[in-house]
Write a protein that holds these residues in place. Structure first.
Motif, PDB file in Angstrom:
ATOM      1  N   THR A 179      -8.506  -4.270   1.219  1.00  0.00           N
ATOM      2  CA  THR A 179      -9.254  -3.313   2.355  1.00  0.00           C
ATOM      3  C   THR A 179      -8.740  -1.821   2.170  1.00  0.00           C
ATOM      4  N   ASP A 180      -9.519  -0.915   2.807  1.00  0.00           N
ATOM      5  CA  ASP A 180      -8.986   0.308   3.028  1.00  0.00           C
ATOM      6  C   ASP A 180      -7.729   0.131   3.696  1.00  0.00           C
ATOM      7  N   GLU A 181      -7.817  -0.362   4.900  1.00  0.00           N
ATOM      8  CA  GLU A 181      -6.565  -0.562   5.939  1.00  0.00           C
ATOM      9  C   GLU A 181      -5.397  -1.059   5.053  1.00  0.00           C
ATOM     10  N   GLN A 182      -5.435  -2.165   4.233  1.00  0.00           N
ATOM     11  CA  GLN A 182      -4.481  -2.556   3.566  1.00  0.00           C
ATOM     12  C   GLN A 182      -3.763  -1.525   2.285  1.00  0.00           C
ATOM     13  N   THR A 183      -4.703  -0.927   1.682  1.00  0.00           N
ATOM     14  CA  THR A 183      -4.356   0.024   0.768  1.00  0.00           C
ATOM     15  C   THR A 183      -3.595   1.350   1.526  1.00  0.00           C
ATOM     16  N   ALA A 184      -4.212   1.773   2.564  1.00  0.00           N
ATOM     17  CA  ALA A 184      -3.407   2.831   3.322  1.00  0.00           C
ATOM     18  C   ALA A 184      -1.932   2.206   3.757  1.00  0.00           C
ATOM     19  N   GLU A 185      -2.103   0.964   4.343  1.00  0.00           N
ATOM     20  CA  GLU A 185      -0.706   0.421   4.654  1.00  0.00           C
ATOM     21  C   GLU A 185       0.588   0.346   3.632  1.00  0.00           C
ATOM     22  N   VAL A 186      -0.040  -0.189   2.376  1.00  0.00           N
ATOM     23  CA  VAL A 186       1.108  -0.304   1.185  1.00  0.00           C
ATOM     24  C   VAL A 186       1.142   1.047   0.889  1.00  0.00           C
ATOM     25  N   ARG A 187       0.497   2.094   0.827  1.00  0.00           N
ATOM     26  CA  ARG A 187       0.613   3.380   0.007  1.00  0.00           C
ATOM     27  C   ARG A 187       1.762   3.937   1.304  1.00  0.00           C
ATOM     28  N   ARG A 188       1.642   3.731   2.588  1.00  0.00           N
ATOM     29  CA  ARG A 188       2.809   4.468   3.599  1.00  0.00           C
ATOM     30  C   ARG A 188       4.015   3.657   3.391  1.00  0.00           C
ATOM     31  N   LEU A 189       3.984   2.400   3.197  1.00  0.00           N
ATOM     32  CA  LEU A 189       4.916   1.710   3.069  1.00  0.00           C
ATOM     33  C   LEU A 189       5.993   1.971   1.969  1.00  0.00           C
ATOM     34  N   ALA A 190       5.056   2.174   0.869  1.00  0.00           N
ATOM     35  CA  ALA A 190       5.741   2.711  -0.645  1.00  0.00           C
ATOM     36  C   ALA A 190       6.501   4.158  -0.196  1.00  0.00           C
ATOM     37  N   VAL A 191       5.935   4.747   0.224  1.00  0.00           N
ATOM     38  CA  VAL A 191       6.621   6.120   0.561  1.00  0.00           C
ATOM     39  C   VAL A 191       7.892   6.018   1.438  1.00  0.00           C
ATOM     40  N   ASP A 192       7.576   5.194   2.486  1.00  0.00           N
ATOM     41  CA  ASP A 192       8.678   4.846   3.332  1.00  0.00           C
ATOM     42  C   ASP A 192       9.760   4.181   2.657  1.00  0.00           C
ATOM     43  N   ALA A 193       9.724   3.326   1.815  1.00  0.00           N
ATOM     44  CA  ALA A 193      10.698   2.908   1.054  1.00  0.00           C
ATOM     45  C   ALA A 193      11.495   4.032   0.152  1.00  0.00           C
ATOM     46  N   PHE A 194      10.751   4.799  -0.675  1.00  0.00           N
ATOM     47  CA  PHE A 194      11.161   6.003  -1.169  1.00  0.00           C
ATOM     48  C   PHE A 194      12.075   6.886  -0.479  1.00  0.00           C
ATOM     49  N   GLU A 195      11.743   7.096   0.947  1.00  0.00           N
ATOM     50  CA  GLU A 195      12.385   7.870   1.632  1.00  0.00           C
ATOM     51  C   GLU A 195      13.692   7.054   2.245  1.00  0.00           C
ATOM     52  N   ALA A 196      13.256   5.872   2.415  1.00  0.00           N
ATOM     53  CA  ALA A 196      14.719   5.202   3.226  1.00  0.00           C
ATOM     54  C   ALA A 196      15.922   5.181   2.177  1.00  0.00           C
ATOM     55  N   ALA A 197      15.535   5.108   1.031  1.00  0.00           N
ATOM     56  CA  ALA A 197      16.593   4.959  -0.263  1.00  0.00           C
ATOM     57  C   ALA A 197      17.094   6.430  -0.667  1.00  0.00           C
ATOM     58  N   SER A 198      16.553   7.454  -0.296  1.00  0.00           N
ATOM     59  CA  SER A 198      16.656   8.833  -0.418  1.00  0.00           C
ATOM     60  C   SER A 198      16.398   9.075  -1.847  1.00  0.00           C
ATOM     61  N   CYS A 199      15.262   8.648  -2.394  1.00  0.00           N
ATOM     62  CA  CYS A 199      14.696   8.582  -3.919  1.00  0.00           C
ATOM     63  C   CYS A 199      14.371   9.839  -4.242  1.00  0.00           C
ATOM     64  N   GLU A 200      14.046  10.242  -5.555  1.00  0.00           N
ATOM     65  CA  GLU A 200      13.690  11.554  -6.101  1.00  0.00           C
ATOM     66  C   GLU A 200      12.851  11.073  -7.205  1.00  0.00           C
ATOM     67  N   GLY A 201      11.762  11.950  -7.588  1.00  0.00           N
ATOM     68  CA  GLY A 201      11.286  11.807  -8.961  1.00  0.00           C
ATOM     69  C   GLY A 201      10.193  10.747  -8.884  1.00  0.00           C
ATOM     70  N   LEU A 202      10.565   9.553  -8.944  1.00  0.00           N
ATOM     71  CA  LEU A 202       9.535   8.678  -9.320  1.00  0.00           C
ATOM     72  C   LEU A 202      10.124   7.221  -8.601  1.00  0.00           C
ATOM     73  N   VAL A 203       9.132   6.285  -8.166  1.00  0.00           N
ATOM     74  CA  VAL A 203       9.537   4.883  -7.753  1.00  0.00           C
ATOM     75  C   VAL A 203       8.385   3.893  -8.001  1.00  0.00           C
TER      76      VAL A 203
END
Length: 385
Positions: free
Chosen positions: A302-326
């Protein structure tokens, strides 16, 4: 004397940035790294960049390899090896160790070392230990060489499934139940270590997944249906890593999402779904790379699920201090909750890999994706940042 009437030397065109594509390595993911390198070499814009392919053997030797991406492919169910691609197995490549010098040197026994020119950025398409885990990143930091992907800390966190989960939990991301068996625990009291796993099974039920704690590409993983298969699964995981992690089997859909660093910050791709493979017990190495189980892009959410998983993916990227790609991997459980399984700081980018496919579906084709990764690396300095 006036110089205005003297002939003027023509201006030299600016030198193109030189990209060293480093691949292979000492981990069990050596062959898949070579396949990824072939895809990168095929896609990188040669009008914009000069390219220097460098392969690391399974023993850790750095070799100059042929710039022939068509040879870096899975053939007859076999992955390529650096030794088969090397210009010479006798010579070796040495990256600079002085931050004031970016010149790469090639040497052979009995010959005068030969300068191969300066390198502006390293694209390390290495997977697993001794490449994706912060070790190579630390060497490049000491050398002052910019590189694609995450730094030392994020690379190490992204490789170690235990500490990855600890970081995610501390940032409020939900992870599934698991236990870790460290080498010393196993050496001192196998029975107590095995009991930890059996206790987990008592809490969450079978099956369990027994994994090397610091490996990828589903190598060394066993789906254990009951107690009878536990010993063999532990032995298989320990072949790849003396530290193992045992995870509960989460019932739900496998959803992946790519994250890419832009000048203004990280963005998430459209997500994909990995359907259960028809001929494999789970999405293992053969299902991923040999039999090419196709993912669904975009994932039917659903649109809501898509938005949620995209937000969580960026949150994981930021939580681990990632750069470039994940690439962030999730389970969408039966009660509609996203549980993060893991991140990959250098995901597979073979022609059939999900990371480039998700970005292609998001409007960024493979050549542009490679260009953005190189440009992001060139924007960053090495050192503390």
């Amino acid at each position: 004397m006036s110089t205005e009437n003297l002939p003027q030397s023509p201006e030299q065109p600016p030198r193109k940035p030189r990209v060293a594509v480093v691949f292979g390595g000492r981990s069990s993911e050596h062959g898949i790294s070579a396949v990824t390198a072939g895809a990168v070499l095929r896609a990188i814009d040669r009008t914009k960049y000069d390219v220097l392919p460098i392969g690391i053997t399974r023993e850790g030797r750095w070799l100059l390899t042929a710039d022939e991406p068509d040879r870096m492919a899975i053939t007859d169910r076999r992955v390529p090896a650096v030794e088969d691609l090397a210009e010479s197995v006798d010579g070796g490549v040495v990256l600079p160790v002085d931050p004031a010098n970016r010149e790469v040197v090639y040497s052979e026994p009995g010959s005068v070392p030969k300068a191969l020119g300066e390198v502006d950025v390293v694209f390390p398409v290495l997977h697993g230990p001794y490449g994706e885990d912060g070790t190579l990143q630390g060497m490049l930091e000491l050398s002052g060489l910019p590189y694609v992907g995450s730094g030392v800390l994020a690379s190490a966190v992204g490789q170690d499934k235990e500490y990855m989960k600890r970081v995610f939990t501390s940032f409020g991301l939900k992870v599934g139940p698991y236990v870790v068996i460290r080498p010393r625990e196993w050496e001192q009291d196998e029975s107590a270590a095995r009991k930890k796993i059996i206790d987990l099974a008592g809490e969450v039920g079978w099956p369990l997944f027994v994994k090397p704690a610091r490996a990828g590409s589903s190598i060394g993983i066993t789906k254990v249906e009951d107690l009878s298969g536990l010993n063999d699964a532990i032995a298989e995981a320990q072949r790849h890593d003396p530290k193992i992690i045992v995870e509960a089997a989460l019932r739900g859909r496998e959803i992946e999402c790519g994250v890419l660093e832009f000048a203004e910050g990280p963005r998430a791709s459209v997500p994909s779904e990995i359907p259960p493979p028809e001929t494999h017990a789970y999405y293992d190495f053969d299902a991923k790379y040999i039999d090419s189980t196709p993912g669904i892009v975009p994932a039917p959410l659903t649109d809501e699920q898509t938005a949620e998983v995209r937000r969580l993916a960026v949150d994981a990227f930021e939580a681990a201090s990632c750069e470039g790609l994940v690439r962030a991997d999730f389970f969408l459980t039966e009660d509609g909750e996203f549980v993060i399984n893991e991140i990959n700081t250098m995901p597979g980018m073979t022609p059939i890999s999900m990371y480039p496919k998700m970005w292609e579906a998001s409007g960024i084709g493979y050549p542009e994706l490679i260009d953005r990764l190189v440009q992001a690396a060139l924007r960053r300095s090495t050192g503390l940042r």
